[in-house]
Write an enzyme that holds these catalytic residues in place. Sequence first.
Site, PDB file in Angstrom:
ATOM      1  CD  GLU A  72      -1.631  -2.421   1.665  1.00 29.04           C
ATOM      2  OE1 GLU A  72      -0.427  -2.608   1.929  1.00 29.04           O
ATOM      3  OE2 GLU A  72      -2.513  -3.294   1.824  1.00 29.04           O
ATOM      4  CG  PHE A 134      -9.718  -9.217  11.914  1.00 31.07           C
ATOM      5  CD1 PHE A 134      -8.480  -9.675  12.355  1.00 31.07           C
ATOM      6  CD2 PHE A 134      -9.993  -9.252  10.553  1.00 31.07           C
ATOM      7  CE1 PHE A 134      -7.543 -10.173  11.459  1.00 31.07           C
ATOM      8  CE2 PHE A 134      -9.061  -9.742   9.655  1.00 31.07           C
ATOM      9  CZ  PHE A 134      -7.823 -10.203  10.105  1.00 31.07           C
ATOM     10  CD  GLN A 135      -7.111  -7.123   8.372  1.00 33.47           C
ATOM     11  OE1 GLN A 135      -7.977  -6.880   7.542  1.00 33.47           O
ATOM     12  NE2 GLN A 135      -5.957  -7.692   8.070  1.00 33.47           N
ATOM     13  CE  LYS A 184     -17.126  -6.143   4.642  1.00 35.94           C
ATOM     14  NZ  LYS A 184     -16.439  -7.382   5.020  1.00 35.94           N
ATOM     15  CG  MET A 497      22.731  11.700   1.891  1.00 32.48           C
ATOM     16  SD  MET A 497      23.959  12.857   1.242  1.00 32.48           S
ATOM     17  CE  MET A 497      23.131  13.497  -0.195  1.00 32.48           C
TER      18      MET A 497
HETATM   19  C1  LIG Z   1      18.894  14.484   0.722  1.00 34.92           C
HETATM   20  C2  LIG Z   1      18.181  15.770   0.463  1.00 34.92           C
HETATM   21  C3  LIG Z   1      18.916  16.925   0.227  1.00 34.92           C
HETATM   22  C4  LIG Z   1      18.270  18.116  -0.094  1.00 34.92           C
HETATM   23  N1  LIG Z   1      19.030  19.218  -0.427  1.00 34.92           N
HETATM   24  C5  LIG Z   1      18.414  20.312  -0.917  1.00 34.92           C
HETATM   25  C6  LIG Z   1      19.162  21.412  -1.443  1.00 34.92           C
HETATM   26  O1  LIG Z   1      20.377  21.398  -1.462  1.00 34.92           O
HETATM   27  N2  LIG Z   1      18.485  22.464  -1.958  1.00 34.92           N
HETATM   28  C7  LIG Z   1      17.105  22.491  -1.987  1.00 34.92           C
HETATM   29  O2  LIG Z   1      16.535  23.449  -2.503  1.00 34.92           O
HETATM   30  N3  LIG Z   1      16.384  21.494  -1.471  1.00 34.92           N
HETATM   31  C8  LIG Z   1      17.001  20.403  -0.955  1.00 34.92           C
HETATM   32  N4  LIG Z   1      16.240  19.366  -0.489  1.00 34.92           N
HETATM   33  C9  LIG Z   1      14.763  19.496  -0.528  1.00 34.92           C
HETATM   34  C10 LIG Z   1      14.234  20.300   0.666  1.00 34.92           C
HETATM   35  O3  LIG Z   1      14.203  19.471   1.789  1.00 34.92           O
HETATM   36  C11 LIG Z   1      12.807  20.844   0.363  1.00 34.92           C
HETATM   37  O4  LIG Z   1      11.967  19.777   0.021  1.00 34.92           O
HETATM   38  C12 LIG Z   1      12.775  21.843  -0.766  1.00 34.92           C
HETATM   39  O5  LIG Z   1      13.761  22.830  -0.609  1.00 34.92           O
HETATM   40  C13 LIG Z   1      11.400  22.496  -0.820  1.00 34.92           C
HETATM   41  O6  LIG Z   1      11.253  23.246  -1.974  1.00 34.92           O
HETATM   42  P1  LIG Z   1      10.056  24.277  -2.127  1.00 34.92           P
HETATM   43  O7  LIG Z   1      10.037  25.173  -0.945  1.00 34.92           O
HETATM   44  O8  LIG Z   1      10.214  24.881  -3.472  1.00 34.92           O
HETATM   45  O9  LIG Z   1       8.768  23.332  -2.225  1.00 34.92           O
HETATM   46  P2  LIG Z   1       7.613  22.955  -1.167  1.00 34.92           P
HETATM   47  O10 LIG Z   1       8.184  22.446   0.072  1.00 34.92           O
HETATM   48  O11 LIG Z   1       6.678  22.071  -1.910  1.00 34.92           O
HETATM   49  O12 LIG Z   1       6.916  24.344  -0.855  1.00 34.92           O
HETATM   50  C14 LIG Z   1       6.148  24.969  -1.825  1.00 34.92           C
HETATM   51  C15 LIG Z   1       5.631  26.286  -1.289  1.00 34.92           C
HETATM   52  O13 LIG Z   1       4.834  26.880  -2.311  1.00 34.92           O
HETATM   53  C16 LIG Z   1       3.596  27.306  -1.751  1.00 34.92           C
HETATM   54  N5  LIG Z   1       2.558  27.243  -2.784  1.00 34.92           N
HETATM   55  C17 LIG Z   1       1.873  26.162  -3.216  1.00 34.92           C
HETATM   56  N6  LIG Z   1       0.977  26.514  -4.141  1.00 34.92           N
HETATM   57  C18 LIG Z   1       1.117  27.839  -4.337  1.00 34.92           C
HETATM   58  C19 LIG Z   1       0.459  28.783  -5.174  1.00 34.92           C
HETATM   59  N7  LIG Z   1      -0.541  28.426  -6.018  1.00 34.92           N
HETATM   60  N8  LIG Z   1       0.831  30.073  -5.114  1.00 34.92           N
HETATM   61  C20 LIG Z   1       1.812  30.481  -4.235  1.00 34.92           C
HETATM   62  N9  LIG Z   1       2.453  29.617  -3.412  1.00 34.92           N
HETATM   63  C21 LIG Z   1       2.121  28.317  -3.466  1.00 34.92           C
HETATM   64  C22 LIG Z   1       3.335  26.358  -0.596  1.00 34.92           C
HETATM   65  O14 LIG Z   1       2.456  26.930   0.355  1.00 34.92           O
HETATM   66  C23 LIG Z   1       4.753  26.143  -0.060  1.00 34.92           C
HETATM   67  O15 LIG Z   1       5.090  27.094   0.915  1.00 34.92           O
HETATM   68  C24 LIG Z   1      16.858  18.166  -0.126  1.00 34.92           C
HETATM   69  C25 LIG Z   1      16.122  17.022   0.155  1.00 34.92           C
HETATM   70  C26 LIG Z   1      16.765  15.836   0.427  1.00 34.92           C
HETATM   71  C27 LIG Z   1      15.935  14.605   0.677  1.00 34.92           C
HETATM   72  C1  LIG Z   2      12.750   5.540   4.522  1.00 37.27           C
HETATM   73  C2  LIG Z   2      14.062   6.192   4.833  1.00 37.27           C
HETATM   74  N1  LIG Z   2      14.909   5.641   5.713  1.00 37.27           N
HETATM   75  C3  LIG Z   2      16.107   6.213   5.968  1.00 37.27           C
HETATM   76  C4  LIG Z   2      16.475   7.374   5.345  1.00 37.27           C
HETATM   77  C5  LIG Z   2      17.825   8.036   5.653  1.00 37.27           C
HETATM   78  N2  LIG Z   2      18.651   8.056   4.430  1.00 37.27           N
HETATM   79  C6  LIG Z   2      18.770   9.148   3.647  1.00 37.27           C
HETATM   80  S1  LIG Z   2      19.709   8.887   2.300  1.00 37.27           S
HETATM   81  C7  LIG Z   2      20.051   7.316   2.769  1.00 37.27           C
HETATM   82  C8  LIG Z   2      20.942   6.426   1.957  1.00 37.27           C
HETATM   83  C9  LIG Z   2      20.383   6.109   0.612  1.00 37.27           C
HETATM   84  O1  LIG Z   2      21.140   5.056   0.064  1.00 37.27           O
HETATM   85  P1  LIG Z   2      20.920   4.638  -1.439  1.00 37.27           P
HETATM   86  O2  LIG Z   2      19.500   4.392  -1.722  1.00 37.27           O
HETATM   87  O3  LIG Z   2      21.838   3.506  -1.762  1.00 37.27           O
HETATM   88  O4  LIG Z   2      21.338   5.950  -2.238  1.00 37.27           O
HETATM   89  P2  LIG Z   2      22.771   6.665  -2.311  1.00 37.27           P
HETATM   90  O5  LIG Z   2      22.825   7.689  -1.247  1.00 37.27           O
HETATM   91  O6  LIG Z   2      23.805   5.596  -2.120  1.00 37.27           O
HETATM   92  O7  LIG Z   2      22.805   7.261  -3.679  1.00 37.27           O
HETATM   93  C10 LIG Z   2      19.408   7.008   3.975  1.00 37.27           C
HETATM   94  C11 LIG Z   2      19.506   5.702   4.680  1.00 37.27           C
HETATM   95  C12 LIG Z   2      15.540   7.932   4.465  1.00 37.27           C
HETATM   96  N3  LIG Z   2      15.770   9.091   3.831  1.00 37.27           N
HETATM   97  N4  LIG Z   2      14.363   7.313   4.184  1.00 37.27           N
END
Ligand SMILES: Cc1cc2nc3c(=O)[nH]c(=O)nc-3n(C[C@H](O)[C@H](O)[C@H](O)COP(=O)(O)OP(=O)(O)OC[C@H]3O[C@@H](n4cnc5c(N)ncnc54)[C@H](O)[C@@H]3O)c2cc1C
Ligand SMILES: Cc1ncc(C[n+]2csc(CCOP(=O)(O)OP(=O)(O)O)c2C)c(N)n1
Length: 593
Positions: A72, A134-135, A184, A497
Amino acid sequence: MAGQKTVDKTVDRIMEQKTAGKKATLTGARILWECLEREGVKQVFGYPGGAILPVYDALRHSSIHHILVRHEQGATHMADGYARATGDVGVAIATSGPGATNMVTGIATAMLDSVPIVCITGQVGSKLLGSDAFQETDITGVTLPITKHNYLVTRADEIAPTVREAFYVAKSGRPGPVLIDITKDAQQSSCEFDWEAAEPKMRGYRPDLSPAKESYDKAVELIHAAKRPMILAGHGISVSGAEHEVQSFAERGSIPVAMTLLGLGHFPATHVLNIGMMGMHGEAWVNTAIQEADLLIALGMRFDDRVTGNLKTYAPNAKKIHVDIDPSEINKNVKVDVALVGDLRRILQELQPRLEMKDRHKWLEFVRRLKGDSAVRDIQNLPDNGHLYAAHVINDLWNETRNSETIVVTDVGQHQMWEAQYYKHDRPRSLITSGGLGTMGFALPAAIGAKVACPASDVWVVAGDGGFQMTMAELATIVQENLKVNIAIINNGYLGMVRQWQEFFYERNYEATPLLSPDFKKLGEAYGIRSIICNKRADVVPTIRSAREHNGPVLIDFQVEQEDTVYPMVAAGASLHEMIRRPSPIVETAGDE
Ligand SMILES: Cc1cc2nc3c(=O)[nH]c(=O)nc-3n(C[C@H](O)[C@H](O)[C@H](O)COP(=O)(O)OP(=O)(O)OC[C@H]3O[C@@H](n4cnc5c(N)ncnc54)[C@H](O)[C@@H]3O)c2cc1C
Ligand SMILES: Cc1ncc(C[n+]2csc(CCOP(=O)(O)OP(=O)(O)O)c2C)c(N)n1
Ligand SMILES: [Mg+2]
């Protein structure tokens, strides 16, 4: 049975003609499908079980195609991928208890990235509620903090108004996930179905805010006065459909544009004003430019901590204008001088005519010089020393697919960041990635949803060896649905990472990050999927080409350098300009061509 479905549909049509003009009496289960059809739903992603069986039984009366997932969580990510690819609401269905709780990660993923999905769960009979039947799980309680809204429906006559309201809530304003839990007995009992009477009437919910005139005046004043303005372009651009408006706004004021991860593609990467991604793994010159700016204009982005680094030292010289549809985002992380709360597209349409054309060539030249200093554009020249770098794979994938309608769906980790750095997204909705929750296991199912939504697009999964293993059971869904999805596993033998954080901040203590994987080629073949191993740079392009040409899904195990590291990096809590840079002058960012 397909034949059975056709007979039933014919009988339905006859019944409809007989009852034309009258309101039909239907079971709650049939009303649910009827409402989904009227909401424009063509496909749903789901998994059956006892508490949702009446709904599955009634599916034979519906033209909606049900895609059977293998878990799911997969259904929710598929609905999410569908929604991100199109802007339409994605729908996932599950049974009560474990079926519903398996959806939790997917719901939270959609919540953090503002994605409109509707999740429908079966619930035990209304008389059994609260008896640990159940469930039975209190799934509305469980999902309260991770849904935009949720409903427990205990009567058939509540189904139509609830479904209509749920779709409206999911899509309007700041989008998000909505859950409908249906007992249900509500599915089984009958009532009169009246679509018109079920129109949403929600007091107190105001998704259509618009800013006061004084806020516009103040914003115009700040923009005219600014010598070093920057646009911070976010995900809200595509939600609002404001791609065109943002482009003309930037061009009118000669304002450089920095992208968030979720903004990538909503302003073309190859546009001369686009300077690249900001934040933790953003480009060094982009972060420096933000620190140097005298005005930040945030458009549909929420100043995530991955974007700002240490808030105390963030953009110290800049005034800030924040355009966002959600008032709760204003002053949440970053205090701003002007807030324009409302739909971005409408606000820019209002603002634009009041802006003077500006020439800011000095500032643009300054930013260009910052870039020249730190962009090491030698990925093409990197010697082929027998090592395959993830950056090569992504760069070649970009080169091979850049002129076609391609959607890249990434998982979470190093490969995700390399994708963001090396794949230059020019089209909106061409990158689908989990940003806010950073959900490993997202890519494969989300790609299925994207492919179902956009069958004419090339869909590529870019996943790590770790994240891929979290939801790889959905390979069976790809085969069962006969979907042409290409899967690139960036296999570095590590939870890369996390290994990188251990390298930088935990004295290289690689605890629990070396990763054993199955033979991905054999695994793919066990599902009947054409599978290839690629471990040489020279083979990358031919492998990508043959995958694209193959008339069916392809899985590629790209065996890449194991201990490569994503540079640059802002350590958590550090200031944005304090970036950890690659020690030797090799790949830092992709070449343009
Ligand atoms: C491993 C990892 C590393 C990351 N590193 C980076 C990085 O280096 N740089 C980076 O940028 N991000 C990075 N991120 C992502 C980060 O965590 C955020 O998800 C991202 O920065 C959010 O982008 P956003 O604010 O554009 O989008 P969202 O979080 O989706 O926010 C969107 C915003 O737009 C607004 N909005 C929606 N609809 C409208 C509308 N119609 N009009 C006006 N406003 C609206 C919402 O209210 C919200 O505030 C990383 C994520 C991971 C998993
Ligand atoms: C469900 C979940 N568990 C743990 C993490 C923490 N986490 C962030 S990146 C990462 C490693 C990802 O490894 P892989 O999929 O091999 O990608 P790589 O970084 O090697 O490119 C982990 C464990 C996460 N983001 N999501
Ligand atoms: Mg890995």
